[in-house]
Design a protein around this motif. Structure first.
Motif, short mmCIF file in Angstrom:
data_model
loop_
_atom_site.label_atom_id
_atom_site.label_comp_id
_atom_site.label_asym_id
_atom_site.label_seq_id
_atom_site.Cartn_x
_atom_site.Cartn_y
_atom_site.Cartn_z
N ALA A 169 0.99 -1.50 0.12
CA ALA A 169 0.44 0.21 0.28
C ALA A 169 1.36 1.56 -0.39
O ALA A 169 0.47 2.54 -0.47
CB ALA A 169 -0.84 0.11 1.13
N GLU A 170 2.28 1.45 0.89
CA GLU A 170 2.82 2.68 0.93
C GLU A 170 4.07 2.55 -0.24
O GLU A 170 4.00 3.49 -1.01
CB GLU A 170 3.94 2.52 1.68
N VAL A 171 3.63 1.26 -1.28
CA VAL A 171 4.66 1.49 -2.34
C VAL A 171 3.44 2.11 -3.61
O VAL A 171 4.19 2.59 -4.09
CB VAL A 171 4.90 -0.26 -3.53
N GLY A 233 -2.79 9.99 2.09
CA GLY A 233 -3.84 8.87 3.29
C GLY A 233 -3.79 8.33 4.93
O GLY A 233 -4.70 7.63 5.10
N HIS A 234 -3.18 9.01 5.26
CA HIS A 234 -2.77 9.23 6.58
C HIS A 234 -3.60 9.52 7.49
O HIS A 234 -4.18 9.28 8.51
CB HIS A 234 -1.34 9.43 7.36
N SER A 235 -3.73 11.00 6.75
CA SER A 235 -5.24 11.50 8.08
C SER A 235 -6.12 10.59 8.72
O SER A 235 -6.73 9.95 9.28
CB SER A 235 -5.42 12.86 7.06
N PRO A 247 -4.28 -3.40 10.26
CA PRO A 247 -2.78 -2.89 9.99
C PRO A 247 -2.80 -1.74 9.22
O PRO A 247 -3.56 -1.10 8.25
CB PRO A 247 -2.42 -4.48 8.97
N HIS A 248 -1.58 -0.74 10.15
CA HIS A 248 -1.47 -0.07 9.25
C HIS A 248 -1.54 -0.27 7.30
O HIS A 248 -2.22 1.19 7.16
CB HIS A 248 -0.09 0.40 9.48
N GLY A 249 -0.88 -1.07 6.66
CA GLY A 249 -0.96 -0.58 5.71
C GLY A 249 -2.68 -0.98 4.77
O GLY A 249 -2.92 -0.21 3.86
N ALA A 251 -4.74 0.24 6.34
CA ALA A 251 -5.77 0.86 6.69
C ALA A 251 -5.08 2.60 5.75
O ALA A 251 -6.43 3.00 5.57
CB ALA A 251 -5.78 1.67 7.90
N VAL A 252 -4.61 2.35 5.20
CA VAL A 252 -3.75 3.49 4.63
C VAL A 252 -4.27 3.25 3.03
O VAL A 252 -4.81 4.65 2.24
CB VAL A 252 -2.44 3.83 4.41
N ALA A 253 -4.45 2.18 3.28
CA ALA A 253 -5.09 2.01 1.49
C ALA A 253 -6.18 2.34 1.26
O ALA A 253 -6.74 3.42 0.89
CB ALA A 253 -5.30 0.27 1.25
#
Ligand SMILES: NC(=O)c1ccc[n+]([C@@H]2O[C@H](COP(=O)([O-])OP(=O)(O)OC[C@H]3O[C@@H](n4cnc5c(N)ncnc54)[C@H](O)[C@@H]3O)[C@@H](O)[C@H]2O)c1
Ligand SMILES: [Zn+2]
Length: 338
Positions: A169-171, A233-235, A247-249, A251-253
């Protein structure tokens, strides 16, 4: 081997690099976690470590208590300022070991050997280190850039698929914020990357490290707002992560999809771009929606200092700093979450 010199420290990337890692001279102190140790990666480095510390895996190890035990072990091992701390693991190991290095004897150099996709493509570069406080994540930390970053995508062979996908997701984020060509590459190659294609992994990691360097250079201490786009996407993501335990990724997706939906709603972004992102995330197995309570998400966003910047997009690869996310209400968010 790929060598990136865009940052004040070299980043070396190569399949199998860990077995021939060019480690600095002097005494080396290893920090890793139980899963990474069990997978055998530190042993492959063939280094004669002067001491070692093996963490329990997981976010809970980024604590004051673990930091104290780690510093004790480093001092016991006689680590001095000319020596190096070597962090072999994911973002948890890197954040804790890097922070310990920043305070040990008023600052020791450290080497980052990231072993998760998230750490290889993102967290190992940039110089941020931290532990968590009772009041929140990453509230105690330092800017302590590594002396050297060694990335071996072969270490991803033992990483669980769920962790790989979360890192992915971060990629994709790097494509969405500033590189439409890279997003198209992800559409074509993301599945191969997740399935183990080494060439695809090398390309993605190199692209993300080079992209992160462009955001970090000139804003090493995160003061000018240049780094803000990295929080795309992080807020939304932080609020979802806290509210649902995803998981963080993952949630960011969802957060990136919500940011794109909001961009479409405001007439800023073509709906077709949102559709492309939905199609890609769905194809790859990343979540795109949450049933978390919208009012609860809004309340969490209002209190999230780090996620305070709302990043929207004029299309794929065209993210921009919109305004503070704390102005969004539950009803605003409700239409974005499903
Ligand atoms: N410093 C920064 O700029 C920055 C940026 C983003 C995230 N972070 C931090 O990174 C952390 C998340 O990092 P992460 O996603 O790498 O999580 P992590 O370090 O917890 O690793 C995830 C899991 O994978 C296991 N693991 C790691 N490498 C493995 C391997 N090669 N084979 C088998 N198992 C392996 C770990 O033991 C753990 O269970 C968070 O604490 C976050 O705050 C920091
Ligand atoms: Zn993130």
């Amino acid at each position: 081997m790929i060598r990136i010199d865009a940052l004040p420290y070299p980043v070396l990337i190569g399949a199998g690099l860990i077995g021939k890692a060019p480690l600095p001279p002097g005494r080396l102190f290893l920090v890793t976690d139980e899963n990474v140790a069990r997978a055998g990666w530190p042993e492959r480095m063939r280094a004669d470590f002067a001491g070692r510390f093996v963490l329990q895996p997981g976010e809970a190890s980024k604590s004051m208590a673990t930091l104290e035990t780690l510093l004790d072990a480093m001092i016991e091992a006689g680590i001095a300022r000319a020596d190096h701390v070597v962090a072999v693991g994911g973002g948890v190991v890197g954040d804790l070991a890097g922070f310990a290095a920043s305070v040990l004897k008023r600052g020791c150099p450290w080497v980052a050997v990231p072993t998760t996709l998230l750490a290889q493509a993102d967290s190992a570069v940039g110089g941020k280190t931290a532990i968590n406080a009772r009041q929140g994540k990453n509230l105690i930390g330092a800017f302590q850039p590594p002396a050297l970053v060694l990335i071996d995508p072969k270490t991803l062979d033992t990483l669980p698929q769920s962790e790989l996908r979360a890192g992915y997701a971060e990629v994709v984020k790097y494509g969405l914020i500033g590189d439409p060509g890279f997003f198209a590459w992800c559409e074509a190659n993301g599945a191969a990357l997740l399935a183990g294609d080494v060439a695809a992994r090398l390309h993605a990691i190199e692209t993300c490290v080079r992209a992160k360097a462009t955001f970090v250079i000139g804003d090493e201490e995160d003061r000018t707002g240049r780094r803000a786009l990295l929080n795309f996407g992080h807020s939304f993501g932080h609020a979802i992560e806290a509210e649902t335990g995803l998981p963080h990724g993952d949630a960011v997706a969802i957060g990136m999809v919500m940011a794109l939906r909001l961009s479409v709603e405001r007439g800023l972004c073509p709906p077709a771009d949102l559709e492309r992102v939905l199609a890609h995330f769905t194809a790859i197995g990343l979540p795109v929606a949450t049933d978390a309570d919208a009012d609860a998400l809004a309340a969490r966003m209002a209190h999230d200092k780090k996620g305070a910047d709302l990043i929207l997009a004029r299309g794929i690869g065209q993210a921009f700093l919109y305004r503070s996310a704390s102005g969004l209400s539950g009803p605003n968010i409700r239409s974005l979450s499903a």
